[in-house]
Design a protein around this motif. Structure first.
Motif, mmCIF file in Angstrom:
data_model
loop_
_atom_site.group_PDB
_atom_site.id
_atom_site.type_symbol
_atom_site.label_atom_id
_atom_site.label_comp_id
_atom_site.label_asym_id
_atom_site.label_seq_id
_atom_site.Cartn_x
_atom_site.Cartn_y
_atom_site.Cartn_z
ATOM 1 N N THR A 15 0.831 -1.203 0.000
ATOM 2 C CA THR A 15 0.000 0.000 0.000
ATOM 3 C C THR A 15 0.868 1.257 0.000
ATOM 4 O O THR A 15 2.084 1.193 0.220
ATOM 5 C CB THR A 15 -0.897 0.028 1.252
ATOM 6 O OG1 THR A 15 -0.075 0.321 2.403
ATOM 7 C CG2 THR A 15 -1.599 -1.306 1.467
ATOM 8 N N ASN A 16 0.218 2.390 -0.212
ATOM 9 C CA ASN A 16 0.947 3.656 -0.126
ATOM 10 C C ASN A 16 1.452 3.911 1.289
ATOM 11 O O ASN A 16 2.451 4.614 1.477
ATOM 12 C CB ASN A 16 0.053 4.816 -0.576
ATOM 13 C CG ASN A 16 -0.104 4.867 -2.084
ATOM 14 O OD1 ASN A 16 0.730 4.345 -2.824
ATOM 15 N ND2 ASN A 16 -1.185 5.481 -2.555
ATOM 16 N N VAL A 17 0.773 3.357 2.291
ATOM 17 C CA VAL A 17 1.240 3.503 3.666
ATOM 18 C C VAL A 17 2.562 2.763 3.864
ATOM 19 O O VAL A 17 3.466 3.259 4.535
ATOM 20 C CB VAL A 17 0.177 3.025 4.673
ATOM 21 C CG1 VAL A 17 0.746 2.991 6.082
ATOM 22 C CG2 VAL A 17 -1.037 3.936 4.629
ATOM 23 N N HIS A 18 2.680 1.575 3.293
ATOM 24 C CA HIS A 18 3.965 0.865 3.348
ATOM 25 C C HIS A 18 5.086 1.733 2.773
ATOM 26 O O HIS A 18 6.168 1.857 3.369
ATOM 27 C CB HIS A 18 3.903 -0.439 2.536
ATOM 28 C CG HIS A 18 3.099 -1.523 3.158
ATOM 29 N ND1 HIS A 18 2.107 -2.191 2.483
ATOM 30 C CD2 HIS A 18 3.149 -2.082 4.393
ATOM 31 C CE1 HIS A 18 1.576 -3.110 3.271
ATOM 32 N NE2 HIS A 18 2.190 -3.056 4.440
ATOM 33 N N TRP A 20 5.109 5.035 2.232
ATOM 34 C CA TRP A 20 5.313 6.256 3.027
ATOM 35 C C TRP A 20 6.098 5.935 4.297
ATOM 36 O O TRP A 20 7.020 6.676 4.679
ATOM 37 C CB TRP A 20 3.959 6.869 3.394
ATOM 38 C CG TRP A 20 4.078 8.071 4.275
ATOM 39 C CD1 TRP A 20 4.301 9.363 3.902
ATOM 40 C CD2 TRP A 20 3.996 8.085 5.706
ATOM 41 N NE1 TRP A 20 4.363 10.172 5.013
ATOM 42 C CE2 TRP A 20 4.179 9.415 6.121
ATOM 43 C CE3 TRP A 20 3.782 7.097 6.676
ATOM 44 C CZ2 TRP A 20 4.154 9.786 7.471
ATOM 45 C CZ3 TRP A 20 3.758 7.467 8.004
ATOM 46 C CH2 TRP A 20 3.933 8.797 8.389
ATOM 47 N N THR A 21 5.741 4.819 4.943
ATOM 48 C CA THR A 21 6.446 4.412 6.155
ATOM 49 C C THR A 21 7.923 4.166 5.872
ATOM 50 O O THR A 21 8.800 4.635 6.597
ATOM 51 C CB THR A 21 5.809 3.147 6.744
ATOM 52 O OG1 THR A 21 4.453 3.425 7.115
ATOM 53 C CG2 THR A 21 6.573 2.669 7.959
ATOM 54 N N MET A 170 0.387 5.313 11.114
ATOM 55 C CA MET A 170 -0.616 5.278 10.055
ATOM 56 C C MET A 170 -1.318 3.928 10.122
ATOM 57 O O MET A 170 -0.679 2.888 10.003
ATOM 58 C CB MET A 170 0.046 5.471 8.691
ATOM 59 C CG MET A 170 0.760 6.799 8.542
ATOM 60 S SD MET A 170 -0.373 8.185 8.321
ATOM 61 C CE MET A 170 -0.856 7.929 6.617
ATOM 62 N N GLU A 171 -2.640 3.932 10.292
ATOM 63 C CA GLU A 171 -3.343 2.698 10.611
ATOM 64 C C GLU A 171 -4.109 2.077 9.439
ATOM 65 O O GLU A 171 -4.780 1.077 9.611
ATOM 66 C CB GLU A 171 -4.308 2.947 11.775
ATOM 67 C CG GLU A 171 -3.615 3.412 13.051
ATOM 68 C CD GLU A 171 -2.627 2.401 13.599
ATOM 69 O OE1 GLU A 171 -2.835 1.200 13.386
ATOM 70 O OE2 GLU A 171 -1.642 2.809 14.227
ATOM 71 N N SER A 173 -4.575 -0.312 6.703
ATOM 72 C CA SER A 173 -3.879 -1.574 6.515
ATOM 73 C C SER A 173 -4.220 -2.220 5.182
ATOM 74 O O SER A 173 -5.169 -1.834 4.495
ATOM 75 C CB SER A 173 -4.251 -2.538 7.643
ATOM 76 O OG SER A 173 -5.639 -2.841 7.569
ATOM 77 N N LEU A 190 -5.197 4.613 -2.182
ATOM 78 C CA LEU A 190 -4.531 4.053 -1.015
ATOM 79 C C LEU A 190 -3.387 3.111 -1.385
ATOM 80 O O LEU A 190 -2.684 2.624 -0.503
ATOM 81 C CB LEU A 190 -5.542 3.301 -0.138
ATOM 82 C CG LEU A 190 -6.690 4.150 0.418
ATOM 83 C CD1 LEU A 190 -7.616 3.277 1.251
ATOM 84 C CD2 LEU A 190 -6.166 5.310 1.243
#
Length: 209
Positions: A15-18, A20-21, A170-171, A173, A190
């Motif tokens: 994901t984009n959260v991965h 970004w993290t 960031m939650e 998932s 996302l």
């Protein structure tokens, strides 16, 4: 001497959260490389929703789209049997692969809790012999987690844990995104564009529940 972060996850999907993290951790911790490491599908504690081939394809597409030369994928754990795919053995492998570098395992604070409770294989050896970058998770006090666990506090030499606790929790998932696909939602923004269209074209994550 380089600083390398091992970022293990199911990436089902990435994901984009991965991304970004990984970018935030690399910047704050001055990492020279982040290795994205998809987990083994043979592990009994993992219930993956798609095949290794699809997970790997999406990971490669995401990193190509991101165009970060210091982001690389490695299928080491994917090719291991369940009993071989422990974090302890994984870290031993990468430390041998990069003997002149500092190698860190990147994880969330929820996993720190599990290790501290002895739920991981070779928990004490894992902490004693490795370095960790720990990301905040809502509701978890990382310092208290370490102080309350004999495994964590007695194997911490002062450099074992790099705690990243400001603006990193960031939650959203992978499971949230899978549910959106399954129930007719629209998670387009996302995850990377290439992965979104790959999921649509291959009919992934369509089963509800």
């Amino acid at each position: 001497m380089a600083k390398i972060g091992i970022y293990g996850s199911s990436f089902d999907p990435i994901t984009n959260v991965h991304l970004w993290t990984a970018s935030t951790i690399a910047n704050r911790c001055k990492l020279d490389k982040v290795i994205f490491l998809p987990c083994s599908s043979k592990r009994k504690d993992k219930k993956l929703k798609t095949t290794d081939e699809h997970r790997w394809n999406m990971l490669l597409m995401a990193l190509e789209e991101e165009k970060e030369k210091d982001f690389v994928a490695d299928d080491y754990e994917m090719n291991k049997n369940a009993w071989e795919a422990t974090t302890y053995e994984t870290m031993k492998f990468f430390k041998n692969k990069f003997p002149n570098d500092d190698v860190y395992f990147i994880m969330g604070a929820d996993l720190l809790v599990d290790i501290g409770e002895g739920k991981w294989g070779s928990s004490e050896q894992l902490i004693n012999e490795n370095k960790f970058i720990v990301m905040a998770r809502d509701g978890i006090d990382m310092l208290k987690t370490i102080s309350r666990s004999p495994i964590l506090r007695n194997n911490d030499n002062g450099h074992t844990f790099h705690l990243v606790d400001k603006g990193i929790a960031m939650e959203i998932s992978s499971s949230y995104i899978r549910d959106e696909f399954a129930y007719g939602g629209e998670p387009k923004h996302l995850l990377p564009n290439s992965c979104y269209y790959y999921i649509k074209e291959n009919g992934l994550y369509q089963e509800m529940g």
